[in-house]
Enzyme design. Structure first.
Site, short mmCIF file in Angstrom:
data_model
loop_
_atom_site.label_atom_id
_atom_site.label_comp_id
_atom_site.label_asym_id
_atom_site.label_seq_id
_atom_site.Cartn_x
_atom_site.Cartn_y
_atom_site.Cartn_z
N ASP A 135 -6.95 -8.02 4.67
CA ASP A 135 -6.11 -8.83 3.78
C ASP A 135 -5.57 -10.09 4.47
O ASP A 135 -4.99 -10.96 3.82
CB ASP A 135 -4.95 -7.99 3.23
CG ASP A 135 -5.43 -6.93 2.26
OD1 ASP A 135 -6.54 -7.07 1.71
OD2 ASP A 135 -4.70 -5.95 2.05
N SER A 146 -13.47 1.09 2.25
CA SER A 146 -12.44 0.99 1.22
C SER A 146 -11.45 2.14 1.28
O SER A 146 -11.79 3.29 0.99
CB SER A 146 -13.06 0.91 -0.17
OG SER A 146 -12.05 1.05 -1.14
N ARG A 205 -12.59 -14.41 -1.91
CA ARG A 205 -11.72 -15.08 -0.93
C ARG A 205 -12.47 -15.94 0.07
O ARG A 205 -11.90 -16.88 0.62
CB ARG A 205 -10.84 -14.04 -0.21
CG ARG A 205 -9.74 -13.53 -1.12
CD ARG A 205 -8.75 -12.62 -0.42
NE ARG A 205 -7.68 -12.29 -1.36
CZ ARG A 205 -6.94 -11.20 -1.32
NH1 ARG A 205 -7.14 -10.30 -0.38
NH2 ARG A 205 -6.00 -11.01 -2.22
N SER A 220 0.83 -1.21 0.00
CA SER A 220 0.00 0.00 0.00
C SER A 220 0.87 1.26 0.00
O SER A 220 0.60 2.20 -0.75
CB SER A 220 -0.90 0.03 1.23
OG SER A 220 -1.88 -0.97 1.14
#
Ligand code: S3P
Length: 429
Positions: free
Chosen positions: A316, A166, A347, A22
């Site tokens: 994540d 987000s 996922r 990131s």
């Protein structure tokens, strides 16, 4: 490409994981927007960051050097040129969404696309507020899907409450807001990762936080900076932290890991399950907190609940936390994580399907997982679903199965951690 993984007993050594993904994307993008030359040290060299680098080059940004050390000759906010070809974000959601924010402020036309996975991922979450700011954006399904065609110009400031958790949307809007005149306000009730806010403050932007959720950015500004030092990626370290915790023997020292509180949920969740993780030598690079981590093996873990405000802080790491939960006593429940369905793969589905192949008792919920602990995993043949984090989570599980496993589709790790398997085999025995 596939790899065979044998069960191990010990995870031991000292490592340094690749640069934070990131922060690497942001260092590249924001350095190009400065008025001067910026040195970046510790950059992640992997598929996703290469996508950002190549798109910025096509826009006229200039980079010198190779690998983890780069010099960026900033173009200023208005120094980009119309690209003469389609911009390709590859597999990278961060590249696509942050770049859409940037392109929304450029007085020229551009087209942005990505690979098969990225072309299925939602873009309306950025295109809709950017259109409110005055950008002209069109794409498949009314701007929901790539490829997007973008024609920007001077934008209006925005006052916006994020409807989804987000950081990519928040960042796209903050970038676009640099191309407006006035004050933009963004409310992030989810406290998503705040690297963009920290980078902007580091480069001299007039950005403030009011209370816990309210971000205020005043434009126009001139961005200035000299250097970025990028810490190791806690999301990459996560696989090794879980492996070292699950191993019956050994201890692992991980040097130079970013410990931004919006990212350290993995440490807190594992510690609450009974892991022994020490956070040592705390320091700071360009307003980002950094530390070394010491992880001890041979611990008995307990199942847990991961919900609510914790979810954005582990978003994540949920695939690898699901792996840790398999070896914990009792049940682990993960809820409020529907965003995982629109990552590089679905996922929730891919981790459930693949861990079940190893004999795990995992139930898929619409927005999470229920995992029964203390199961014995058998070696199996598993698939990465083209998703780097699924490949690495499965490899971590395979280390503690009763017999050999084969993971197929391991080329996916090139996206964020090209040296992953070499590093793992150097530590595990
Ligand atoms: C990222 C934000 C998160 C995260 C992704 C990187 C970023 O995505 O899952 O790996 O760098 O801003 P969302 O913004 O879609 O939650």
């Amino acid at each position: 490409m596939e790899i065979t993984i044998k069960p191990v007993e010990r995870v031991e050594g000292q490592i340094r994981v690749p640069g934070d993904k990131s922060i690497s994307h942001r260092a590249l993008l924001f350095s190009s927007l400065t008025e001067n030359t910026v040195e970046i040290e510790g950059l992640l060299e992997a598929g996703d960051t290469l996508s950002t680098l190549n798109c910025l080059k096509q826009l006229g940004a200039e980079f010198e050097g190779d690998g983890e050390k780069l010099t960026v000759k900033g173009k200023g906010l208005r120094g980009f040129k119309e690209p003469d070809n389609v911009l390709d974000a590859g597999n990278s959601g961060t590249t696509a969404r942050l770049l859409t924010g940037l392109l929304a402020g450029q007085p020229f036309h551009s087209t942005l696309t990505g690979d098969g996975s990225l072309r299925k991922r939602p873009m309306q979450r950025v295109t809709e507020p950017l259109k409110q700011m005055g950008a002209s954006i069109s794409g498949r399904h009314n701007g929901e899907l790539l490829p997007l065609s973008i024609r920007g110009y001077d934008l209006l400031p925005i006052n916006y409450t994020l409807p989804v958790a987000s950081a990519q949307v928040k960042s796209a809007l903050l970038i676009a807001a640099l191309y407006s005149r006035g004050t933009s306000e963004i409310i992030d009730r989810y406290n998503t990762r705040d690297h963009t806010e920290r980078v902007l403050r580091y480069l001299g932007a007039d950005i403030k936080k009011l209370g816990k959720h309210h971000i205020i950015l005043k434009s126009p500004v001139k961005l200035k900076g000299e250097r970025f030092r990028i810490p190791g990626d806690i999301s990459a370290a996560a696989f090794f932290i879980v492996a070292a915790t699950l191993a019956p023997r050994g201890e692992l020292y991980i040097e130079d890991v970013g410990i931004n509180p919006s990212r350290t949920g993995i440490l807190e969740v594992l510690q609450s399950m009974g892991a022994e993780i020490s956070i040592l030598n705390k320091r700071e690079y360009n307003y980002e907190p950094v530390a070394d981590l010491l992880v001890k093996g041979g611990r008995n873990l307990k199942g847990t609940e991961i919900t609510g405000e914790m979810i954005p802080r582990v978003i994540d790491e949920i695939p690898v936390l699901a792996v840790a939960a398999l070896f914990a006593e009792g049940e682990t429940v993960i809820k409020g994580a529907a965003e995982l369905r629109v990552k590089e793969s679905d996922r929730l589905k891919s981790i459930t399907l693949e861990l079940q192949k190893m004999g795990a008792l995992v139930e898929e919920l619409p927005d999470g997982l229920i995992i029964q602990g203390s199961t014995k995993l058998s070696g199996a043949r598993c698939e990465s679903h083209g998703d780097h984090r699924i490949a690495m989570a499965l490899a971590t599980a395979a280390l503690f199965a009763e017999s050999e496993s084969v993971i197929n589709g391991i080329e996916a790790v090139q996206i964020s951690f090209p040296g992953f398997f070499d590093m793992m085999s150097g530590l595990a025995s």
